[in-house]
Design a protein around this motif. Structure first.
Motif, PDB file in Angstrom:
ATOM      1  N   ASN A 261       0.792  -1.237   0.000  1.00  0.00           N
ATOM      2  CA  ASN A 261       0.000   0.000   0.000  1.00  0.00           C
ATOM      3  C   ASN A 261       0.822   1.284   0.000  1.00  0.00           C
ATOM      4  O   ASN A 261       0.328   2.328   0.417  1.00  0.00           O
ATOM      5  CB  ASN A 261      -0.950   0.052   1.206  1.00  0.00           C
ATOM      6  CG  ASN A 261      -1.905  -1.097   1.278  1.00  0.00           C
ATOM      7  OD1 ASN A 261      -2.247  -1.703   0.275  1.00  0.00           O
ATOM      8  ND2 ASN A 261      -2.351  -1.418   2.474  1.00  0.00           N
TER       9      ASN A 261
ATOM     10  N   SER B  56      -0.809   4.158  -1.828  1.00  0.00           N
ATOM     11  CA  SER B  56      -2.030   4.564  -1.121  1.00  0.00           C
ATOM     12  C   SER B  56      -1.681   5.392   0.106  1.00  0.00           C
ATOM     13  O   SER B  56      -2.293   6.434   0.366  1.00  0.00           O
ATOM     14  CB  SER B  56      -2.848   3.337  -0.727  1.00  0.00           C
ATOM     15  OG  SER B  56      -3.219   2.603  -1.886  1.00  0.00           O
TER      16      SER B  56
ATOM     17  N   ALA C 151     -10.791   4.066   1.531  1.00  0.00           N
ATOM     18  CA  ALA C 151     -10.084   2.952   0.887  1.00  0.00           C
ATOM     19  C   ALA C 151     -10.427   1.601   1.498  1.00  0.00           C
ATOM     20  O   ALA C 151     -10.193   0.570   0.877  1.00  0.00           O
ATOM     21  CB  ALA C 151      -8.575   3.192   0.949  1.00  0.00           C
ATOM     22  N   LYS C 152     -11.003   1.602   2.677  1.00  0.00           N
ATOM     23  CA  LYS C 152     -11.409   0.329   3.272  1.00  0.00           C
ATOM     24  C   LYS C 152     -12.486  -0.348   2.433  1.00  0.00           C
ATOM     25  O   LYS C 152     -12.561  -1.573   2.366  1.00  0.00           O
ATOM     26  CB  LYS C 152     -11.910   0.541   4.705  1.00  0.00           C
ATOM     27  CG  LYS C 152     -10.806   0.935   5.662  1.00  0.00           C
ATOM     28  CD  LYS C 152     -11.349   1.199   7.041  1.00  0.00           C
ATOM     29  CE  LYS C 152     -10.239   1.640   7.976  1.00  0.00           C
ATOM     30  NZ  LYS C 152     -10.760   1.990   9.307  1.00  0.00           N
TER      31      LYS C 152
ATOM     32  N   ASN D 259     -11.415   0.037  -3.062  1.00  0.00           N
ATOM     33  CA  ASN D 259     -10.035  -0.333  -3.374  1.00  0.00           C
ATOM     34  C   ASN D 259     -10.019  -1.322  -4.540  1.00  0.00           C
ATOM     35  O   ASN D 259     -11.056  -1.840  -4.939  1.00  0.00           O
ATOM     36  CB  ASN D 259      -9.317  -0.879  -2.137  1.00  0.00           C
ATOM     37  CG  ASN D 259      -9.983  -2.107  -1.575  1.00  0.00           C
ATOM     38  OD1 ASN D 259     -10.090  -3.138  -2.242  1.00  0.00           O
ATOM     39  ND2 ASN D 259     -10.450  -2.019  -0.324  1.00  0.00           N
TER      40      ASN D 259
ATOM     41  N   ARG E 229     -11.514  -4.909  -3.935  1.00  0.00           N
ATOM     42  CA  ARG E 229     -12.979  -4.948  -3.969  1.00  0.00           C
ATOM     43  C   ARG E 229     -13.482  -4.845  -5.405  1.00  0.00           C
ATOM     44  O   ARG E 229     -14.425  -5.520  -5.794  1.00  0.00           O
ATOM     45  CB  ARG E 229     -13.572  -3.814  -3.124  1.00  0.00           C
ATOM     46  CG  ARG E 229     -13.276  -3.927  -1.648  1.00  0.00           C
ATOM     47  CD  ARG E 229     -14.192  -4.961  -0.996  1.00  0.00           C
ATOM     48  NE  ARG E 229     -13.857  -5.207   0.379  1.00  0.00           N
ATOM     49  CZ  ARG E 229     -14.458  -4.647   1.420  1.00  0.00           C
ATOM     50  NH1 ARG E 229     -15.434  -3.788   1.235  1.00  0.00           N
ATOM     51  NH2 ARG E 229     -14.067  -4.949   2.643  1.00  0.00           N
TER      52      ARG E 229
ATOM     53  N   SER F 175      -4.838   0.305  -2.873  1.00  0.00           N
ATOM     54  CA  SER F 175      -4.546  -1.111  -2.704  1.00  0.00           C
ATOM     55  C   SER F 175      -5.216  -1.624  -1.433  1.00  0.00           C
ATOM     56  O   SER F 175      -5.845  -0.867  -0.700  1.00  0.00           O
ATOM     57  CB  SER F 175      -3.043  -1.330  -2.618  1.00  0.00           C
ATOM     58  OG  SER F 175      -2.753  -2.702  -2.545  1.00  0.00           O
ATOM     59  N   SER F 176      -5.066  -2.909  -1.202  1.00  0.00           N
ATOM     60  CA  SER F 176      -5.646  -3.534  -0.020  1.00  0.00           C
ATOM     61  C   SER F 176      -4.950  -4.864   0.215  1.00  0.00           C
ATOM     62  O   SER F 176      -4.530  -5.538  -0.732  1.00  0.00           O
ATOM     63  CB  SER F 176      -7.137  -3.785  -0.240  1.00  0.00           C
ATOM     64  OG  SER F 176      -7.660  -4.612   0.754  1.00  0.00           O
TER      65      SER F 176
ATOM     66  N   GLU G  13      -6.462  -7.345   0.887  1.00  0.00           N
ATOM     67  CA  GLU G  13      -7.383  -8.314   0.286  1.00  0.00           C
ATOM     68  C   GLU G  13      -6.896  -8.792  -1.088  1.00  0.00           C
ATOM     69  O   GLU G  13      -7.363  -9.812  -1.588  1.00  0.00           O
ATOM     70  CB  GLU G  13      -8.773  -7.701   0.142  1.00  0.00           C
ATOM     71  CG  GLU G  13      -9.444  -7.376   1.454  1.00  0.00           C
ATOM     72  CD  GLU G  13     -10.735  -6.599   1.254  1.00  0.00           C
ATOM     73  OE1 GLU G  13     -11.448  -6.844   0.264  1.00  0.00           O
ATOM     74  OE2 GLU G  13     -11.020  -5.731   2.091  1.00  0.00           O
TER      75      GLU G  13
END
Length: 107
Positions: free
Chosen positions: A42, A45, A57-58, A61, A64, A90-91, A93
């Motif tokens: 990240n 970000s 961003a949670k 992103n 998602r 980014s994430s 995830e």
């Protein structure tokens, strides 16, 4: 529209730094820039987002967006603290999406 991509299998070679400098220079020259952060670290970000953007961003992103298989990324774009630069954050995830098909990425 022009696309500029920085990638390397090796970490720590300056991809994010060069990408940020490129984005900042393009934005300073009046170009509209969309940064898509695909690094689970990240760093882009963190660099571009303020506290409000980090909260957004949670939910908004790239992980998602790819997970939802969306056609248009507009709903996942966040305004940054820099003029003319938006980001798709980014994430962590992204780790769960390691097997994303090339076709989905292309779309």
């Amino acid at each position: 529209m022009k696309v500029v991509t920085y990638s390397s299998i090796k970490g720590g070679v300056g991809k994010s730094s060069i990408a940020a400098m490129t984005a900042n220079c393009l934005a300073a020259s009046g170009k509209k820039v969309l940064v898509i952060d695909m690094d689970v670290n990240n760093s882009m970000s963190f660099y571009y987002l303020d506290k409000k953007g980090a909260e957004q961003a949670k939910e908004k992103n790239i992980a998602r967006a790819l997970g939802a298989n969306v056609e248009c990324l507009n709903d996942y774009t966040i305004k940054t603290r820099f003029e003319n630069i938006d980001i798709i954050a980014s994430s962590l995830e992204l780790i769960d999406l390691r097997a994303v098909s090339e076709r989905r990425l292309r779309n």
